[in-house]
Design an enzyme around this catalytic site. Sequence first.
Site, short mmCIF file in Angstrom:
data_model
loop_
_atom_site.label_atom_id
_atom_site.label_comp_id
_atom_site.label_asym_id
_atom_site.label_seq_id
_atom_site.Cartn_x
_atom_site.Cartn_y
_atom_site.Cartn_z
N ASN A 185 5.46 16.17 -55.85
CA ASN A 185 6.97 15.48 -55.80
C ASN A 185 6.99 15.39 -53.92
O ASN A 185 5.91 15.45 -53.39
CB ASN A 185 8.01 16.48 -56.16
CG ASN A 185 9.08 15.87 -56.67
OD1 ASN A 185 9.76 14.87 -56.13
ND2 ASN A 185 9.84 16.36 -57.86
N HIS A 220 -7.06 30.94 -38.45
CA HIS A 220 -7.61 31.05 -37.08
C HIS A 220 -7.90 32.60 -37.07
O HIS A 220 -7.07 33.49 -37.72
CB HIS A 220 -6.62 30.69 -35.86
CG HIS A 220 -6.35 29.17 -36.06
ND1 HIS A 220 -7.12 28.30 -35.75
CD2 HIS A 220 -5.12 29.05 -36.47
CE1 HIS A 220 -6.55 27.14 -35.88
NE2 HIS A 220 -5.38 27.11 -36.30
N ARG A 246 5.48 39.20 -64.00
CA ARG A 246 5.29 39.34 -65.71
C ARG A 246 4.39 38.52 -66.06
O ARG A 246 3.84 37.43 -65.27
CB ARG A 246 6.74 39.12 -66.53
CG ARG A 246 7.04 37.63 -66.44
CD ARG A 246 8.42 37.49 -67.43
NE ARG A 246 8.81 36.41 -67.73
CZ ARG A 246 8.76 35.32 -68.64
NH1 ARG A 246 7.60 35.75 -69.57
NH2 ARG A 246 8.82 34.14 -68.49
#
Length: 198
Positions: A84, A114, A193
């Site tokens: 999107n 880094h 979950r």
Amino acid sequence: MKSEIEKCLDGQQFNTADQEIQALIHRARRLTREYNTTASDDVSNRKIILSELFNRVGNNVNIDTPFYCDYGKHISLGSNVIININCTFVDCNRIEIGNNVLIASNVQIYTAAHPVEMQERLVEGWIANEETPYFRTYALPVKIEDNVWIGGGVIILPGVTIGRNSVIGAGSIVTKSIPENSVAFGNPCRVVRSIDNK
């Protein structure tokens, strides 16, 4: 002797000022600029640009604009992928996205990192030049497996794999890999979950 690109893809420190790497970056900037100025219904031209920009593009891929990436050539997309508005992929190392993946707006995927220790991160005694940067960089791949949904504003950090069928809640910062069939969210992102896909 390894090239800087080979070091990068092997997760080793590499020189971001290397000419081959800089050429990839400038090429990606040009192609993303072209892509971001195309009309949203100009499907054929968009497909041509993405095929040139990325390593691999499957069928039925829709990337909304604006879209930004670093090298482009290290991104591989499966089929049935939606990315999107306003996503950024820093693909110094590989970003692999599977089939049937939904990526919401403002998602950021980073492969570059880094060293944490200042003495390792900065080059002591560095003198300004065009051949080496004043900092050290390495990159780790990111993989998003099939059937994953990434919510809006998620940040995925280097070295992370999102397992098949999983959902990452909006606004999460994913610092570690998420197993398949999981709902996960938060900062840092954690599994809340499991999903029973039977």
